[in-house]
Design an enzyme around this catalytic site. Structure first.
Site, short mmCIF file in Angstrom:
data_model
loop_
_atom_site.label_atom_id
_atom_site.label_comp_id
_atom_site.label_asym_id
_atom_site.label_seq_id
_atom_site.Cartn_x
_atom_site.Cartn_y
_atom_site.Cartn_z
N ARG A 1 -10.81 -6.78 5.15
CA ARG A 1 -10.89 -6.10 6.44
C ARG A 1 -12.17 -5.29 6.48
NH1 ARG A 1 -10.52 -0.86 5.32
NH2 ARG A 1 -8.99 -0.05 3.84
N GLY B 1 -14.11 -1.57 7.30
CA GLY B 1 -13.77 -0.18 7.04
C GLY B 1 -13.86 0.19 5.57
N HIS C 1 -5.38 5.20 2.44
CA HIS C 1 -4.17 5.36 1.63
C HIS C 1 -2.97 4.94 2.46
CE1 HIS C 1 -1.29 7.02 -1.15
NE2 HIS C 1 -0.87 7.91 -0.29
N HIS C 2 -2.04 4.24 1.82
CA HIS C 2 -0.77 3.88 2.45
C HIS C 2 0.37 4.53 1.67
CE1 HIS C 2 -2.78 1.01 5.00
NE2 HIS C 2 -3.25 0.35 3.96
N CYS D 1 -11.52 6.79 4.91
CA CYS D 1 -12.40 6.07 5.83
C CYS D 1 -13.87 6.41 5.63
CB CYS D 1 -11.98 6.30 7.29
SG CYS D 1 -10.27 5.84 7.62
#
Length: 246
Positions: free
Chosen positions: A96, A98, A102-103, A194
């Site tokens: 992707r 970017g 964090h998830h 980011c």
């Protein structure tokens, strides 16, 4: 604070009733597993486009991940505040755009696998539409989401609550939006989220105490359907979601 009440009334400027399966796993889904599902569906849409027959439905996943970190294609490891050989949670470099994000549980991840030929073949437009989906959801909660010129994502009171990063192959999308609902934010302290140093990260529950992902999901569905002209069909068949059968 205001709570979700009914359907959103928004004006779509995209397709006209494109069919899409909606998958909402109740359990936490490891990142690599969800990534595999998206790639399989992307392949399905690509093969459908090549066959010239009836187009397969698009797909949307709404889910949560166990704690992990993801790096975009060109993301710099300088934005990791830990040794990448010994991360505090699984670390994945993915396809992707970017930088690092964090998830964690309590973060609603939105993965649309859409054929932009059915909508608009313009990635800038697509990113702005994803931002607008989040802004619509926040409006339904009585909150004013904002964009920041030159950046991608959505902010509340200068705190970033939604990160957006997408991949696209022959105009078929994958990846999408990470919306912080009521997740713990400590994991963001181990990265420069980011790649934006000095910018705060927030959760919707900071403004709407007690808010849960389950309350936000229907609002996301409404906003996605409106902004992309989707006819979302809930589908609980794990075999279909996982690409084991069509």
């Amino acid at each position: 604070m205001p709570r979700p009440i009914g359907n959103l009334e928004t004006t779509t400027d995209s397709g006209t009733g494109s069919a899409a399966f909606l998958f909402q796993p109740a359990h936490l889904v490891p990142f690599v597993q969800a990534w595999t599902w998206q790639r399989l569906w992307q392949e399905r849409l690509l093969k459908g486009a090549d066959s010239g027959g009836d187009p397969p439905p698009e797909a949307v996943w709404l889910l949560q991940h166990p704690p992990c970190y993801t790096l975009g294609r060109g993301a710099s490891e300088d934005h990791l505040l830990f040794d990448p050989e010994h991360p505090p949670a699984p670390l994945h470099r993915i396809d992707r755009g970017g930088e690092v994000t964090h998830h964690a549980p309590g973060q609603l991840v939105i993965y649309p696998v859409l054929d932009l030929h059915r909508h608009r073949t313009d990635l800038h437009w697509y990113l702005r539409q994803l931002e607008q989906v989040v802004i619509d959801v926040l409006a339904a909660l009585g909150l004013r989401g904002e964009r920041i010129e030159g950046l991608t994502g959505v902010w509340l009171d200068q705190c970033k609550v939604a990160a957006i990063g997408v991949g696209c192959r022959r105009w078929i999308t994958q990846h999408g939006v990470a919306l912080n609902v009521n997740c713990a934010l400590e994991g963001f302290e181990s990265v420069v989220p980011c790649g934006l140093a000095g910018r705060a990260v927030g959760c919707l529950s900071d403004w709407c105490p007690g808010l849960h992902v389950s309350e936000v999901q229907p609002l996301v569905c409404d906003a996605l359907a409106a902004r992309f002209g989707l006819c979302l069909e809930p589908n609980a068949d794990a075999a279909i979601a996982e690409g084991r059968c069509w």
